[in-house]
Design a protein around this motif. Structure first.
Motif, mmCIF file in Angstrom:
data_model
loop_
_atom_site.group_PDB
_atom_site.id
_atom_site.type_symbol
_atom_site.label_atom_id
_atom_site.label_comp_id
_atom_site.label_asym_id
_atom_site.label_seq_id
_atom_site.Cartn_x
_atom_site.Cartn_y
_atom_site.Cartn_z
ATOM 1 N N PRO A 24 13.464 -37.196 -16.793
ATOM 2 C CA PRO A 24 13.563 -37.109 -15.325
ATOM 3 C C PRO A 24 13.690 -35.673 -14.825
ATOM 4 C CG PRO A 24 14.928 -38.901 -16.137
ATOM 5 C CD PRO A 24 14.445 -38.155 -17.346
ATOM 6 N N THR A 25 14.421 -34.835 -15.569
ATOM 7 C CA THR A 25 14.538 -33.426 -15.191
ATOM 8 C C THR A 25 13.201 -32.716 -15.351
ATOM 9 O OG1 THR A 25 16.863 -33.362 -15.835
ATOM 10 C CG2 THR A 25 15.729 -31.247 -15.676
ATOM 11 N N CYS A 68 23.376 -26.256 -14.076
ATOM 12 C CA CYS A 68 21.952 -26.518 -13.936
ATOM 13 C C CYS A 68 21.732 -27.576 -12.859
ATOM 14 C CB CYS A 68 21.370 -27.014 -15.259
ATOM 15 S SG CYS A 68 21.208 -25.727 -16.504
ATOM 16 N N PRO A 69 20.682 -27.432 -12.070
ATOM 17 C CA PRO A 69 20.410 -28.435 -11.036
ATOM 18 C C PRO A 69 20.050 -29.774 -11.662
ATOM 19 C CG PRO A 69 18.573 -26.905 -11.227
ATOM 20 C CD PRO A 69 19.684 -26.352 -12.067
ATOM 21 N N THR A 70 20.493 -30.852 -11.051
ATOM 22 C CA THR A 70 20.168 -32.185 -11.544
ATOM 23 C C THR A 70 18.752 -32.571 -11.125
ATOM 24 O OG1 THR A 70 21.001 -33.286 -9.560
ATOM 25 C CG2 THR A 70 22.591 -32.831 -11.339
ATOM 26 N N ALA A 71 18.249 -33.637 -11.725
ATOM 27 C CA ALA A 71 16.914 -34.128 -11.375
ATOM 28 C C ALA A 71 16.860 -34.543 -9.905
ATOM 29 C CB ALA A 71 16.533 -35.293 -12.282
ATOM 30 N N ASP A 72 17.943 -35.126 -9.402
ATOM 31 C CA ASP A 72 17.964 -35.552 -7.998
ATOM 32 C C ASP A 72 17.856 -34.354 -7.055
ATOM 33 O OD1 ASP A 72 18.191 -38.172 -8.734
ATOM 34 O OD2 ASP A 72 20.374 -38.251 -8.524
ATOM 35 N N VAL A 73 18.556 -33.277 -7.382
ATOM 36 C CA VAL A 73 18.499 -32.071 -6.552
ATOM 37 C C VAL A 73 17.092 -31.480 -6.576
ATOM 38 C CG1 VAL A 73 19.280 -29.675 -6.382
ATOM 39 C CG2 VAL A 73 20.943 -31.503 -6.741
ATOM 40 N N LEU A 74 16.484 -31.422 -7.752
ATOM 41 C CA LEU A 74 15.133 -30.872 -7.889
ATOM 42 C C LEU A 74 14.122 -31.722 -7.121
ATOM 43 C CD1 LEU A 74 15.233 -29.999 -11.693
ATOM 44 C CD2 LEU A 74 15.304 -28.378 -9.792
ATOM 45 N N CYS A 75 14.269 -33.043 -7.201
ATOM 46 C CA CYS A 75 13.367 -33.935 -6.468
ATOM 47 C C CYS A 75 13.523 -33.763 -4.963
ATOM 48 C CB CYS A 75 13.633 -35.389 -6.857
ATOM 49 S SG CYS A 75 13.041 -35.840 -8.504
ATOM 50 N N HIS A 131 6.612 -17.547 -25.021
ATOM 51 C CA HIS A 131 5.692 -18.663 -25.218
ATOM 52 C C HIS A 131 6.353 -20.015 -24.994
ATOM 53 C CE1 HIS A 131 3.994 -15.406 -27.980
ATOM 54 N NE2 HIS A 131 3.181 -15.474 -26.953
ATOM 55 N N ASP A 132 7.606 -20.012 -24.569
ATOM 56 C CA ASP A 132 8.335 -21.266 -24.395
ATOM 57 C C ASP A 132 7.683 -22.161 -23.344
ATOM 58 O OD1 ASP A 132 10.151 -20.560 -26.305
ATOM 59 O OD2 ASP A 132 11.656 -19.810 -24.890
ATOM 60 N N LEU A 133 7.161 -21.561 -22.284
ATOM 61 C CA LEU A 133 6.557 -22.348 -21.217
ATOM 62 C C LEU A 133 5.335 -23.103 -21.727
ATOM 63 C CD1 LEU A 133 6.356 -23.257 -18.300
ATOM 64 C CD2 LEU A 133 5.226 -21.101 -17.751
ATOM 65 N N VAL A 134 4.478 -22.435 -22.490
ATOM 66 C CA VAL A 134 3.293 -23.087 -23.041
ATOM 67 C C VAL A 134 3.693 -24.170 -24.035
ATOM 68 C CG1 VAL A 134 1.203 -22.748 -24.409
ATOM 69 C CG2 VAL A 134 1.833 -21.081 -22.678
ATOM 70 N N ASP A 135 4.683 -23.893 -24.852
ATOM 71 C CA ASP A 135 5.148 -24.897 -25.811
ATOM 72 C C ASP A 135 5.687 -26.130 -25.090
ATOM 73 O OD1 ASP A 135 4.478 -23.202 -27.867
ATOM 74 O OD2 ASP A 135 6.508 -22.433 -28.160
ATOM 75 N N ALA A 136 6.410 -25.915 -23.978
ATOM 76 C CA ALA A 136 6.943 -27.037 -23.214
ATOM 77 C C ALA A 136 5.822 -27.851 -22.581
ATOM 78 C CB ALA A 136 7.907 -26.526 -22.143
ATOM 79 N N ARG A 167 13.898 -19.966 -11.586
ATOM 80 C CA ARG A 167 14.956 -20.809 -12.152
ATOM 81 C C ARG A 167 14.361 -22.099 -12.715
ATOM 82 N NH1 ARG A 167 20.544 -21.793 -11.513
ATOM 83 N NH2 ARG A 167 21.085 -23.019 -13.346
ATOM 84 N N VAL A 168 13.443 -22.696 -11.964
ATOM 85 C CA VAL A 168 12.872 -23.972 -12.376
ATOM 86 C C VAL A 168 11.936 -23.789 -13.573
ATOM 87 C CG1 VAL A 168 11.510 -25.956 -11.619
ATOM 88 C CG2 VAL A 168 13.105 -24.879 -10.042
ATOM 89 N N LEU A 169 11.183 -22.702 -13.598
ATOM 90 C CA LEU A 169 10.301 -22.438 -14.736
ATOM 91 C C LEU A 169 11.103 -22.269 -16.028
ATOM 92 C CD1 LEU A 169 7.690 -20.014 -13.146
ATOM 93 C CD2 LEU A 169 7.141 -22.149 -14.340
ATOM 94 N N ARG A 170 12.215 -21.576 -15.933
ATOM 95 C CA ARG A 170 13.048 -21.386 -17.120
ATOM 96 C C ARG A 170 13.704 -22.694 -17.548
ATOM 97 N NH1 ARG A 170 13.989 -16.323 -14.342
ATOM 98 N NH2 ARG A 170 13.102 -14.625 -15.555
ATOM 99 N N LEU A 171 14.113 -23.498 -16.582
ATOM 100 C CA LEU A 171 14.708 -24.797 -16.905
ATOM 101 C C LEU A 171 13.671 -25.696 -17.576
ATOM 102 C CD1 LEU A 171 17.018 -26.845 -16.733
ATOM 103 C CD2 LEU A 171 16.256 -27.412 -14.411
ATOM 104 N N PHE A 172 12.463 -25.716 -17.028
ATOM 105 C CA PHE A 172 11.397 -26.522 -17.629
ATOM 106 C C PHE A 172 11.063 -26.030 -19.035
ATOM 107 C CE2 PHE A 172 6.857 -27.004 -18.564
ATOM 108 C CZ PHE A 172 6.759 -28.390 -18.561
ATOM 109 N N SER A 173 11.027 -24.714 -19.217
ATOM 110 C CA SER A 173 10.703 -24.147 -20.530
ATOM 111 C C SER A 173 11.717 -24.558 -21.584
ATOM 112 C CB SER A 173 10.636 -22.616 -20.449
ATOM 113 O OG SER A 173 9.619 -22.203 -19.560
ATOM 114 N N SER A 174 12.973 -24.715 -21.171
ATOM 115 C CA SER A 174 14.021 -25.042 -22.135
ATOM 116 C C SER A 174 14.117 -26.538 -22.419
ATOM 117 C CB SER A 174 15.371 -24.524 -21.642
ATOM 118 O OG SER A 174 15.745 -25.168 -20.442
#
Length: 224
Positions: A118-119, A69-76, A145-150, A100-107
Motif C-alpha cells: 500500500p505504501t 515516515c508518511p503513512t500510505a493514507d497520508v501519501l494517498c 541505483h536503488d530507484l531502478v531496482d525498486a 522524500r517520496v522517491l527515497r521512500l519508494f526506493s527503500s
C-alpha cells in the motif's frame, strides 16, 4: 519557473494557460541541458514554500516530517490533492515532497512484503500526480541505483501476479511512467545494470490491452 511562481497566463500573449495545454518536449529539454548543464536542479537545493491553504500545509508537513515516515493514507491524500489542485501540486514540488517520496519508494519498493505494497502504491500515485520529470530525477540517480531496482521489483511483481492489491493497472501505469522518466535521465552505467526481467515486465505492459494508452507509450519509450 514561470508556472511554479503561480502565473496562470502565457508569458508572451498574456492569455490564460492551464497545465493541460502543455506538452513535454523531451528533445528540446535534452538540448537545453546539453547546452546549459547549470539548469539541472539538485534535490538538496529544492526551495521551500509555506502554502496558503492550511490543508495543503498540513499534508506537506506530514509527508516531510523528519521524525516519522508518511503513512500510505497520508501519501494517498496528498496524491489526490495534487491531482486536482495545481496550486497544491506546486507547493508540494517547491517543498521537495518528490524527493522524500522517491527515497521512500526506493527503500520500500524492493521488499516483497504485502504489508508494504500500500505504501508503494501510494508513493507511485503521488509521484504520478506530481509529474516528476527526467530532469528532476537526474541528480538523484547519480551513483544511486536503488530507484531502478525498486521499479524493477514492483513491475516484475505486478507482472507475475504475485500481488493483487487494490491498485491494479493504475499502479503499473504509474510505475511504467516513472520508469520512462528514469530511463530518459539514466546514464550508461545505470542502463548497463538493467536486468532482463525488467524488459520482460515492460514488454508485458505493451502487450496488455487493459493498460492506459499513456502507459503503453511510456513502456515503448522505455524499451526504445
Amino acid at each position: 519557473r514561470w508556472l511554479a511562481n503561480g502565473h496562470a497566463t502565457c508569458p508572451v500573449t498574456g492569455r490564460p494557460l492551464s497545465l493541460t495545454d502543455l506538452t513535454p518536449n523531451h528533445t528540446l529539454r535534452r538540448l537545453i541541458l546539453s547546452w546549459h548543464p547549470a539548469s539541472k536542479v539538485a534535490p538538496d537545493v529544492a526551495p521551500t514554500l509555506e502554502p496558503d491553504d492550511p490543508e495543503v500545509a498540513v499534508l506537506v508537513a506530514k509527508v516531510m516530517s523528519p521524525t516519522s515516515c508518511p503513512t500510505a493514507d497520508v501519501l494517498c491524500e496528498a496524491a489526490a490533492s495534487a491531482a486536482v489542485n495545481i496550486t497544491a501540486r506546486r507547493c508540494m514540488v517547491r517543498a521537495g515532497v518528490q524527493w522524500r517520496v522517491l527515497r521512500l519508494f526506493s527503500s520500500c519498493g524492493k521488499t516483497s512484503s504485502r504489508a508494504v505494497m500500500p505504501t508503494v502504491e501510494a508513493c507511485l500515485a503521488l509521484l504520478d500526480a506530481l509529474d516528476v520529470s527526467a530532469d528532476e530525477l537526474r541528480p538523484l540517480l547519480s551513483g544511486n541505483h536503488d530507484l531502478v531496482d525498486a521499479l524493477t521489483h514492483v513491475l516484475v511483481t505486478l507482472e507475475n501476479g504475485t500481488y493483487t492489491g487494490g491498485g491494479g493497472n493504475t499502479t503499473r501505469d504509474s510505475a511504467v511512467r516513472l520508469l520512462d522518466s528514469v530511463i530518459e535521465s539514466a546514464d550508461v552505467v545505470l542502463l548497463e545494470r538493467l536486468r532482463p526481467e525488467l524488459f520482460r515486465a515492460v514488454t508485458a505492459v505493451v502487450r496488455d490491452r487493459t493498460v492506459s494508452p499513456g502507459a503503453t507509450c511510456a513502456a515503448l519509450r522505455a524499451l526504445l
